[in-house]
Design a protein around this motif. Structure first.
Motif, short mmCIF file in Angstrom:
data_model
loop_
_atom_site.label_atom_id
_atom_site.label_comp_id
_atom_site.label_asym_id
_atom_site.label_seq_id
_atom_site.Cartn_x
_atom_site.Cartn_y
_atom_site.Cartn_z
N ASP A 254 58.35 44.25 20.69
CA ASP A 254 57.05 44.62 21.25
C ASP A 254 57.17 44.85 22.76
O ASP A 254 58.02 44.25 23.43
CB ASP A 254 56.03 43.51 21.01
N GLY A 255 56.28 45.68 23.27
CA GLY A 255 56.29 46.00 24.69
C GLY A 255 55.53 44.99 25.51
O GLY A 255 56.09 44.03 26.06
N ILE A 256 54.21 45.18 25.63
CA ILE A 256 53.34 44.28 26.39
C ILE A 256 52.36 43.66 25.41
O ILE A 256 51.56 44.35 24.79
CB ILE A 256 52.60 45.04 27.50
N ASP A 257 52.41 42.34 25.25
CA ASP A 257 51.54 41.62 24.32
C ASP A 257 50.70 40.60 25.08
O ASP A 257 51.25 39.70 25.73
CB ASP A 257 52.39 40.87 23.28
N LEU A 258 49.39 40.72 24.94
CA LEU A 258 48.47 39.72 25.48
C LEU A 258 47.83 38.98 24.33
O LEU A 258 47.40 39.59 23.35
CB LEU A 258 47.37 40.38 26.33
N SER A 259 47.74 37.67 24.45
CA SER A 259 47.11 36.85 23.41
C SER A 259 46.07 35.93 24.04
O SER A 259 46.40 35.13 24.92
CB SER A 259 48.17 36.03 22.68
N SER A 260 44.82 36.10 23.60
CA SER A 260 43.70 35.28 24.09
C SER A 260 43.66 35.26 25.61
O SER A 260 43.55 34.21 26.24
CB SER A 260 43.80 33.85 23.54
N ALA A 277 53.43 48.67 21.01
CA ALA A 277 53.66 48.95 22.43
C ALA A 277 52.71 48.17 23.33
O ALA A 277 53.13 47.28 24.07
CB ALA A 277 53.54 50.46 22.67
N LEU A 278 51.43 48.51 23.31
CA LEU A 278 50.40 47.80 24.08
C LEU A 278 49.56 47.04 23.07
O LEU A 278 48.81 47.65 22.31
CB LEU A 278 49.53 48.79 24.87
N CYS A 279 49.66 45.73 23.05
CA CYS A 279 49.12 44.97 21.93
C CYS A 279 48.30 43.78 22.39
O CYS A 279 48.70 43.05 23.31
CB CYS A 279 50.27 44.49 21.03
N LEU A 280 47.14 43.57 21.73
CA LEU A 280 46.29 42.42 21.98
C LEU A 280 46.20 41.58 20.72
O LEU A 280 46.02 42.09 19.61
CB LEU A 280 44.87 42.88 22.38
N ILE A 297 39.38 43.24 29.12
CA ILE A 297 40.72 43.82 29.30
C ILE A 297 40.56 45.31 29.55
O ILE A 297 39.90 46.02 28.79
CB ILE A 297 41.61 43.61 28.06
N VAL A 298 41.19 45.82 30.63
CA VAL A 298 41.18 47.25 30.95
C VAL A 298 42.61 47.76 30.94
O VAL A 298 43.48 47.21 31.65
CB VAL A 298 40.52 47.52 32.31
N ILE A 299 42.86 48.79 30.14
CA ILE A 299 44.16 49.46 30.08
C ILE A 299 43.94 50.91 30.48
O ILE A 299 43.18 51.62 29.82
CB ILE A 299 44.77 49.37 28.67
N ASP A 300 44.59 51.35 31.56
CA ASP A 300 44.28 52.66 32.14
C ASP A 300 45.56 53.35 32.60
O ASP A 300 46.45 52.73 33.20
CB ASP A 300 43.34 52.46 33.34
N GLY A 310 50.56 52.85 19.48
CA GLY A 310 50.39 53.04 20.92
C GLY A 310 49.58 51.92 21.52
O GLY A 310 50.05 51.14 22.35
N PHE A 311 48.30 51.82 21.08
CA PHE A 311 47.46 50.67 21.43
C PHE A 311 47.12 49.95 20.14
O PHE A 311 46.66 50.56 19.17
CB PHE A 311 46.19 51.09 22.14
N VAL A 312 47.34 48.62 20.12
CA VAL A 312 47.23 47.85 18.88
C VAL A 312 46.37 46.62 19.12
O VAL A 312 46.52 45.92 20.13
CB VAL A 312 48.63 47.42 18.40
#
Length: 478
Positions: A254-260, A277-280, A297-300, A310-312
């Protein structure tokens, strides 16, 4: 040991430009995040015995330098030109780890250097010590345009069907292990038994847990044993200008993973990943519900060159999702574009999700996918029997997608809702799809398709089952 402050570093970290512009015109209220302010004191790793020859192990010099800066109230630790080989690094508050342009921070493949740690707030089981680990600290950063390399090929399993004959023979020549996992032949780079649970634990390259007011900026993060940049229960942080890259077949790469996480900004970054890739995420079961949602959360302005999605969102969603904006992004050669996934045993409320002005091309599967049956083999979900609604039932409600352009997808849109809990309130407006097949919508309510242009190779524009879909100006282009 102390050298003169490197003004460019200080200016880039302590006086970072405002990020308020990314919060203009948001459809929800969220306060702009602020960059950390790092004290001006600056040292080099070489001041503490570090050697950038790619041979000398620098774990002890790193610990000395970080302890020294911490004792002085914080500052900048600079890695200048060279290859800095190291074991795991533990970050502390008020410190900036700065990897200069021609520097590589390479983590050793000696597994004995990575202790087995007790579970932290982000995992239910023990784990390998992350190469870069931050926990319960604040006001810190990882910056610079150099490279952070996790030496992941020493850890990751590779499935036989994901490599060429020449690559497979090379792995066999290296004396690495081949065994069967389910129906797949798998190569596992391990000294011990590949089924040994200790041997198969793989660290996340950068893991940040229960931290606030931090920034990861401009660095290249590559070749992780598993996830590359993993933030759990973070608050008020920025990921800006980061490049994440690994082989396309990197298992759990995985690329960038944010959790809670709350109040996060991901901008100007690129990901070339072996998995999402970009995952929450927001956890499973009671533990996830206690942790709470990903929120504000802002992804820009990000680019994904490869990934399962791409975005998950998901698949772990027990804590929920709320107030998420993804805009002005590009997805190229991903398995899916927008991938919203969960399951009957891992759901929560996912609401207030906004996507605008995303462009995609060469999407193998769906440009937009809602999947309530993660890892269940149910086809498109049109013939599934209802089950009881529980606290773990996923709830997709309130998704707003506008201005999307997708060229060359397998299918334009697929929504697989549950018969006991249909997908609710999805608006897809002002979008254009070029795909082999059109839309499939099963078990959904309150879906609006407005100003949609589609060019298809085969089949109808829309197939639906047990759904309520409003179509306004949906046209098929010859």
């Amino acid at each position: 040991m102390i050298i003169a402050a490197v003004l460019a570093i200080v200016a880039g970290t302590a006086c970072a430009s405002s990020y308020e512009a990314y919060y203009s015109d948001l459809p929800f209220g969220a306060r702009p995040v602020e960059a950390p302010s790092i004290p001006e004191l600056t040292v080099k790793l070489s001041d503490f015995g570090g050697v950038a020859d790619g041979i000398t192990l620098n774990t002890v010099p790193f610990a000395r330098a970080i302890d020294y800066l911490s004792s002085k109230g914080g500052g900048h630790l600079v890695l200048d030109e060279g290859v800095w080989l190291s074991g795991p690094i533990t970050m502390k508050s008020n410190i900036d780890l700065h990897v200069e342009h021609n520097a590589i921070l390479l983590f050793t493949n000696n597994k004995s250097q990575y202790a087995i740690l007790d579970p932290d707030e982000g995992t239910a089981s023990s784990m390998r010590q992350p190469p870069i680990y931050a926990r319960h600290i604040s006001n810190f950063s990882i910056t610079g345009s150099g490279v952070i390399d996790g030496n992941g090929e020493a850890w990751r399993p590779v499935k036989r069907f994901k490599v060429s004959d020449a690559e497979w023979k090379k792995m066999q020549r290296l004396g690495l292990t081949e065994y069967t996992e389910g129906k797949s032949t798998v190569f596992y780079p391990t000294i011990g038994n590949p089924t040994d649970k200790v041997e198969t634990k793989r660290a996340r390259l950068i893991r940040i847990v229960c931290c606030e007011n931090f920034m990861v900026k401009d660095v290249v993060i590559q070749n992780s044993p598993s996830f590359h940049l993993n933030v759990v229960l973070g608050n008020n942080f920025i990921i800006d200008g980061v490049m994440v890259r690994c082989p396309w077949n990197a298992q759990n790469g995985d690329g960038i993973d944010l959790s809670s996480c709350r109040n996060a900004l991901i901008v100007n970054s690129s990901v070339d990943a072996g998995d999402d890739a970009l995952c929450l995420k927001s956890g499973i079961g009671d533990a996830g519900r206690r942790r709470g949602p990903c929120e504000n959360i802002v992804i820009d302005n990000c680019t994904v060159f490869h990934g399962h999605g791409g975005f998950v969102i998901g698949s772990d969603n027990a804590g929920g999702m709320n107030n998420i904006m993804v805009r002005r992004c590009r997805f190229i050669d991903t398995d899916t574009g927008l991938r919203f996934k969960s399951g009957r045993d891992r759901g929560g409320l996912m609401s207030g999700i906004f996507v605008s002005d995303v462009v995609m091309c060469d999407i193998a599967g769906e440009a937009i996918l809602f999947d309530s049956y993660y890892e269940e083999k149910v086809g498109d979900g049109e013939n599934v029997e209802a089950a009881p609604v529980t606290v773990d039932t996923p709830v997709f409600r309130g998704f707003f997608i506008t201005g999307l352009v997708c060229r060359d997808a397998g299918r334009a849109v697929v929504m697989k809702g549950l018969p006991e809990k249909p997908i609710e309130k999805v608006d897809i407006t002002d979008c254009t799809f070029t795909s082999r097949q059109g839309m499939v919508i099963n078990n959904a309510r309150g879906v609006t398709l407005k100003n949609i242009r589609m060019q298809l190779e085969d089949g109808p524009m829309l197939k639906e089952h047990n759904s309520e879909v409003k179509q306004v100006n949906v046209t098929l282009i010859p």
